[in-house]
Design an enzyme around this catalytic site. Structure first.
Site, PDB file in Angstrom:
ATOM      1  N   ASN A 177       1.090  -2.785  -1.677  1.00  0.00           N
ATOM      2  CA  ASN A 177       0.976  -3.038  -3.124  1.00  0.00           C
ATOM      3  C   ASN A 177       1.350  -4.471  -3.488  1.00  0.00           C
ATOM      4  O   ASN A 177       1.530  -4.784  -4.655  1.00  0.00           O
ATOM      5  CB  ASN A 177       1.855  -2.042  -3.895  1.00  0.00           C
ATOM      6  CG  ASN A 177       3.330  -2.178  -3.556  1.00  0.00           C
ATOM      7  OD1 ASN A 177       3.717  -3.041  -2.763  1.00  0.00           O
ATOM      8  ND2 ASN A 177       4.164  -1.329  -4.146  1.00  0.00           N
ATOM      9  N   GLU A 197       9.057  -4.783  -6.052  1.00  0.00           N
ATOM     10  CA  GLU A 197       7.859  -4.000  -6.354  1.00  0.00           C
ATOM     11  C   GLU A 197       7.072  -4.630  -7.512  1.00  0.00           C
ATOM     12  O   GLU A 197       7.596  -5.465  -8.251  1.00  0.00           O
ATOM     13  CB  GLU A 197       8.276  -2.570  -6.732  1.00  0.00           C
ATOM     14  CG  GLU A 197       9.009  -1.802  -5.624  1.00  0.00           C
ATOM     15  CD  GLU A 197       8.102  -1.290  -4.508  1.00  0.00           C
ATOM     16  OE1 GLU A 197       7.031  -1.886  -4.254  1.00  0.00           O
ATOM     17  OE2 GLU A 197       8.469  -0.288  -3.873  1.00  0.00           O
ATOM     18  N   ASP A 243      16.479  -7.140   2.692  1.00  0.00           N
ATOM     19  CA  ASP A 243      16.667  -5.889   1.945  1.00  0.00           C
ATOM     20  C   ASP A 243      17.285  -4.785   2.791  1.00  0.00           C
ATOM     21  O   ASP A 243      17.398  -4.909   4.019  1.00  0.00           O
ATOM     22  CB  ASP A 243      15.329  -5.416   1.343  1.00  0.00           C
ATOM     23  CG  ASP A 243      14.173  -5.470   2.334  1.00  0.00           C
ATOM     24  OD1 ASP A 243      14.421  -5.603   3.543  1.00  0.00           O
ATOM     25  OD2 ASP A 243      13.012  -5.388   1.886  1.00  0.00           O
TER      26      ASP A 243
HETATM   27  C1  GLP Z   1       8.784  -2.711   3.673  1.00  0.00           C
HETATM   28  C2  GLP Z   1       9.816  -3.852   3.598  1.00  0.00           C
HETATM   29  C3  GLP Z   1       9.146  -5.194   3.526  1.00  0.00           C
HETATM   30  C4  GLP Z   1       8.028  -5.228   4.542  1.00  0.00           C
HETATM   31  C5  GLP Z   1       6.941  -4.286   4.112  1.00  0.00           C
HETATM   32  C6  GLP Z   1       5.824  -4.133   5.119  1.00  0.00           C
HETATM   33  O1  GLP Z   1       8.836  -1.824   2.618  1.00  0.00           O
HETATM   34  N1  GLP Z   1      10.751  -3.755   2.529  1.00  0.00           N
HETATM   35  O2  GLP Z   1      10.114  -6.210   3.775  1.00  0.00           O
HETATM   36  O3  GLP Z   1       7.492  -6.519   4.619  1.00  0.00           O
HETATM   37  O4  GLP Z   1       7.428  -3.061   3.683  1.00  0.00           O
HETATM   38  O5  GLP Z   1       6.190  -3.330   6.202  1.00  0.00           O
HETATM   39  P1  GLP Z   1       5.367  -3.302   7.538  1.00  0.00           P
HETATM   40  O6  GLP Z   1       5.578  -4.627   8.194  1.00  0.00           O
HETATM   41  O7  GLP Z   1       5.962  -2.190   8.354  1.00  0.00           O
HETATM   42  O8  GLP Z   1       3.948  -3.080   7.175  1.00  0.00           O
END
Ligand code: GLP
Length: 234
Positions: A128, A135, A62
């Site tokens: 979430n 989402e 993403d």
């Molecule tokens: C982000 C990304 C995800 C990621 C998630 C968790 O929004 N789009 O790909 O896995 O949130 O992030 P983190 O690893 O910093 O907790």
């Protein structure tokens, strides 16, 4: 779903790295990669290894809409700093958040994934239950798409920006169908703020309200979590 409970992120990163090495030995050519704080120890393991990626392709999950590769908060920048500058791939791909035609960019990304089926997909998870930027409420059948980010995601990701108002409101994300098409999926999660999402993913109903719950339908998923993220599993 195979579940491994580890003491630290470093241990989790090392375990994910071992799984990657095995996949590469077995012929993996395309890696699906994730950003966020979760895979940092995994990328460190790769950087410090002698694994050669010069014949491999990577496809990231993403990217924020409106951030270019030079912007420090973009996922493209993150990947270059954490991995690609140290371990060049034959080709690396991150969705183009600056595309003038975002719909066309999503179709291009789907074509790319079709041409390079993902052998080994790394995932984190949102509080979430999101995977990539899919989402809650996202159809399981969706491919690459433009996403309106949830308020809770904007809040959770504000730590990477000066303040919450700077967080882009949209992103391009690989879809759930694309993620599910990967041959093997390794999802990592650390910390008690992920415990609820982990519980619902593992034991909850398979529902679009919890995007990660779809992984119950995949037959090659490894979950690497610490004790805090596992605290609700029982
Ligand atoms: C982000 C990304 C995800 C990621 C998630 C968790 O929004 N789009 O790909 O896995 O949130 O992030 P983190 O690893 O910093 O907790």
């Amino acid at each position: 779903m195979d579940i491994f409970i580890v003491k630290t992120q470093e241990e989790g990163g090392a375990l994910a790295f071992d799984l990657l090495k095995k996949a590469v030995d077995e012929g993996a050519k395309t890696l699906g990669l994730a950003t966020g704080s979760t895979p940092l120890a995994f990328y460190k393991q790769i950087r410090e290894s002698d694994l050669d990626f010069s014949e491999m392709t990577s496809i990231n999950l993403d990217e924020y809409v409106g951030l270019d590769a030079q912007s420090k908060q973009s996922y493209h920048y993150f990947m270059v700093e954490e991995l690609f500058n140290h371990k060049p791939f034959k080709a690396h791909h991150v969705p183009n958040g600056m595309a003038t035609d975002l719909e066309e960019a999503t179709k291009d990304y789907d074509r790319l994934i079709e041409e390079h089926p993902i052998d080994f997909q790394i995932l984190g998870i949102g509080r979430n239950g999101h995977i990539g930027f899919n989402e809650p409420g996202t159809a399981f059948t969706i491919k690459t798409h433009v996403v309106d980010l949830d308020a809770s995601t904007i809040e959770a990701n504000a730590r990477f920006f000066e303040d919450e108002s700077q967080v882009p409101r949209q992103a391009i994300s690989m879809g759930i169908a694309s993620i599910m098409s990967a041959k093997k999926i390794v999802l990592m999660a650390y910390g008690s703020e992920k415990a609820d999402a982990i519980y619902k993913m593992v034991h909850g109903t398979v529902t679009e309200d919890v995007p990660a719950s779809v992984l119950q339908n995949h037959d090659n998923v490894v979950l690497i979590i610490d004790e805090a993220a596992a605290e609700k599993l029982g």
